[in-house]
Design an enzyme around this catalytic site. Structure first.
Site, short mmCIF file in Angstrom:
data_model
loop_
_atom_site.label_atom_id
_atom_site.label_comp_id
_atom_site.label_asym_id
_atom_site.label_seq_id
_atom_site.Cartn_x
_atom_site.Cartn_y
_atom_site.Cartn_z
N ARG A 184 5.30 -13.11 9.30
CA ARG A 184 6.00 -11.89 8.98
C ARG A 184 7.35 -11.88 9.69
O ARG A 184 7.56 -12.58 10.67
CB ARG A 184 5.17 -10.68 9.39
CG ARG A 184 4.89 -10.61 10.89
CD ARG A 184 3.97 -9.47 11.24
NE ARG A 184 4.52 -8.22 10.78
CZ ARG A 184 3.79 -7.28 10.14
NH1 ARG A 184 2.51 -7.47 9.93
NH2 ARG A 184 4.35 -6.16 9.76
N GLU A 222 0.87 -1.17 0.00
CA GLU A 222 0.00 0.00 0.00
C GLU A 222 0.91 1.22 0.00
O GLU A 222 1.84 1.30 0.81
CB GLU A 222 -0.89 0.03 1.25
CG GLU A 222 -1.92 1.15 1.16
CD GLU A 222 -2.69 1.39 2.45
OE1 GLU A 222 -2.32 0.82 3.49
OE2 GLU A 222 -3.68 2.15 2.41
N LYS A 246 4.80 -0.73 9.58
CA LYS A 246 4.80 0.54 8.87
C LYS A 246 4.15 1.63 9.73
O LYS A 246 4.57 2.78 9.73
CB LYS A 246 4.06 0.37 7.53
CG LYS A 246 4.46 1.39 6.51
CD LYS A 246 4.22 0.93 5.08
CE LYS A 246 2.86 0.29 4.84
NZ LYS A 246 2.58 0.07 3.42
#
Length: 582
Positions: A280, A53, A290
């Site tokens: 992750r 994104e 993020k």
RNA sequence: UCGGGGGUGGUGUAAUCGGCAGCACAGGGUCCUUUGGAGUCCCUGGUCCAGGUUCGAGUCCUGGCCCCCGAGCCA
């Protein structure tokens, strides 16, 4: 775009790590892909995608996903699409797409064609939404966010149907068209999938597909006032692109059922993609979120997204981390479904391994102490002789050749390399002790000069002319070799020393807020550092080894600034740790 | 509380069909060394627990314990 190394094409397989552990090709995802190919699941085709994104910059956690997405595609003769998941105009910006493309290229990966965007599929998505409405599988809900949330129920507690759930197809179609045409205020209505409000999987309790949001989108501008949610956009975008293996992180596990539901109720073309989740990447002493990184930047806790203390790709690049080391690290840790937090030291060891092979050596004195050679000769003009000493550029690579380093009467040595009253394990310079000055001569400390406060400000030595080059004809040995810089020829520099960004292994573990564990001394700026002249020839952005100290990257904008990439393994530091406090 | 996913040395990660628990980092030591770097060789240390199946279990079965994720109109 600048690069600290010739950007080698990613091969997907890195020889150094193709050992028994973590070898590319041995994780559960690759096994699955291999099985799919053998069984002809997607006609033997492999297509992955990396879907960032554009609301922030890439970090080391993304690097793991990138190496997986692109690496697997390459290994199995497929392609990996770079697709920007731009479904939320509130937080997204063009700045980030450019940054992401640049960081991706630096890491060593580029997508085949131009980048793709979920926003390119808005029209198709909208058509499919109407299709779902037509099937009686989606409806417009007039409830506000709180009401929808409350109606969803809770864990172990069934939800209740929205009072608007039984609207007719015609009414839903009309209202949805109204949503699109801007007839309703932001947040007034949403389109929801009609699945099952009693479903045990919370994601299946009539998830929102569209929300009204009058916000300028960086690509579609003001063409839309409704935007699809992630779940609605993602699987269908995968299908449109012909993605076969949609790899994502574990937190999307419970979304897979919804991903499959949408795909089975929409007339997508071609194969139905399949989502597979992996853990992750998390690292000790830092954050790979993020959101948290963005907060550090916004709070001014760091200088920006490219602050060398950050685990962002641009931060690591500025710090001097070679992209290849990051790739090899990612290949080594592999992929699994086990939550794990890797020691940051492991990443650092990959950086050292790479840099040891490739970095040119130079001498630099970070905390200078004057050393005067009292028996050094003068020339005919009564000035101290200046001698050029030859030093190898990289003992690991003869092809890097040699350089000349000026040597004279007054030198700088590292303050830490002298102790007036040393413990027995300290075998650097001290009164009466003879040591070797790298690539030069043996010197013996004869005198210590102190200031009024008793601080050592200068050490005086004699040198042995017979030890030119660093060895004594009589075979006598010294226990230490020290780096040095000639005072008259030294270049001044500022050096940024970096330490862990967070002092806690798991930031925020104690208080819940990672910011509480921020290490205030994560950066120490040293001014008045002294560099040998040849260090000035280094191209900005390259990483050199300052002998006995570590690896340092020359800053791009400020050539007199050097960032410590990573220190050398320091045996003396270990000894000091074990030494009883005195 | 319900659903899902996980648990192999200090940390991660491997182990073909059920067949000697390997590798890396960290730690300790050795040798070597004109970087106390690099390199070398060695060592320490592990299958969450309890049962079961089996000649043989990290792997299969049963039960338990612990950890992570999930109730955004974020992704």
């Amino acid at each position: 775009m600048t690069s600290t190394e010739p950007s080698s094409p990613p091969t997907g397989r890195h020889p150094a790590t193709a050992t028994s552990a973590g070898a590319a090709g041995s994780d559960f995802i690759r096994e699955l892909v291999r099985a799919d190919i053998e069984q002809g699941t997607f006609g033997g085709r492999v297509c992955t995608r990396f879907p960032p994104e554009p609301n922030g910059y890439l970090h080391i956690g993304h690097a793991k996903a990138i190496c997986l997405d692109f690496g697997i595609a390459q290994e199995f003769g497929g392609v990996c699409n770079l697709r920007f998941d731009d479904t939320n105009p509130l937080t997204e910006d063009e700045e980030f797409v450019d940054g992401i493309i640049a960081d991706l290229a630096w890491l060593g990966f580029t997508s085949e064609g131009p980048p793709l965007y979920a926003s390119d599929y808005f029209e198709q998505l909208h058509q499919w939404a109407e299709h779902l409405i037509g099937q009686g599988l989606a409806y417009v809900d007039d409830q506000d966010g709180d009401a929808i949330s409350a109606g969803r129920g809770g864990f172990g507690q069934a939800g209740v149907d929205s009072p608007f759930r039984s609207r007719t197809v015609e009414e839903n179609l009309e209202l949805f068209r109204g949503m699109r045409s801007g007839a309703f205020a932001d947040g007034a209505r949403v389109l929801r999938a009609k699945i099952d409000m009693q479903h045990e999987n919370m994601q299946m309790r009539d998830p929102v597909m569209y929300r009204i949001r009058r916000s300028h989108h960086f690509r579609t501008g003001d063409a839309w006032v409704i935007y699809p949610t992630y779940d609605w956009a993602h699987g269908q975008s995968d299908a449109i692109e012909g993605v076969t293996h949609s790899l994502c992180t574990l937190e999307f596990d419970s979304h897979r059922q919804l991903y499959d539901w949408y795909l089975s109720h929409v007339p997508v073309p071609g194969d139905v993609p399949r989502q597979t989740e992996f853990a992750r990447l998390e690292l000790t002493h830092t954050v790979t979120s993020k959101r948290k990184l963005a907060q550090l930047v916004a709070d001014g806790a760091v200088d920006g997204w490219d602050d060398p203390r950050l685990p962002t790709l641009r931060g690591l690049r500025k710090r001097g981390y070679p992209a290849s080391a990051i790739r090899e690290f990612c290949a080594f840790i592999g992929a699994a479904r086990t939550n794990s937090r890797h020691a940051i030291e492991l990443l650092e060891s990959f950086v050292r391994t790479e840099l040891n092979r490739t970095a040119i050596r130079r001498m630099a004195v970070l905390r200078p102490l004057r050393l005067v050679i009292t028996n050094w000769p003068d020339d005919a003009d009564g000035r101290p002789v200046v001698e050029l000493r030859e030093a190898v550029n990289n003992p690991e690579n003869d092809a890097d050749g040699v350089r000349q380093v000026p040597f004279s009467r007054v030198l700088y040595i590292e303050r830490d390399d002298f102790m007036e009253d040393p413990p027995s394990q300290f075998f650097r310079l001290s009164p009466g002790r003879e040591v070797r000055l790298r690539a030069a001569y043996f010197v013996t400390c004869t005198e210590v000069v102190k200031d009024a406060d008793g601080e050592v400000v200068e050490v005086r030595c004699t040198y042995d002319p017979a030890t030119a080059g660093g060895s004594a004809p009589d075979g006598r040995k010294v226990k230490a070799t020290m780096h040095w810089v000639s005072a008259d020829h030294a270049l001044d520099a500022t050096v940024a020393l970096y330490d862990r960004l967070f002092s806690a292994e798991v930031p925020g573990e104690a208080t819940g807020d990672p910011l509480d564990d921020l290490n205030p001394t994560a950066r120490e700026l040293l001014t008045g550092c002294k560099l040998e002249p040849a260090a000035g020839d280094t191209a900005p952005g390259t990483v050199v080894q300052f002998e006995r100290l570590g690896y340092f990257a020359r800053d791009i904008e400020t050539p007199t600034l050097w960032h410590r990439t990573v220190g050398l393994r320091d045996e003396w530091a270990n000894i000091q740790k074990r030494l009883p406090k005195r």
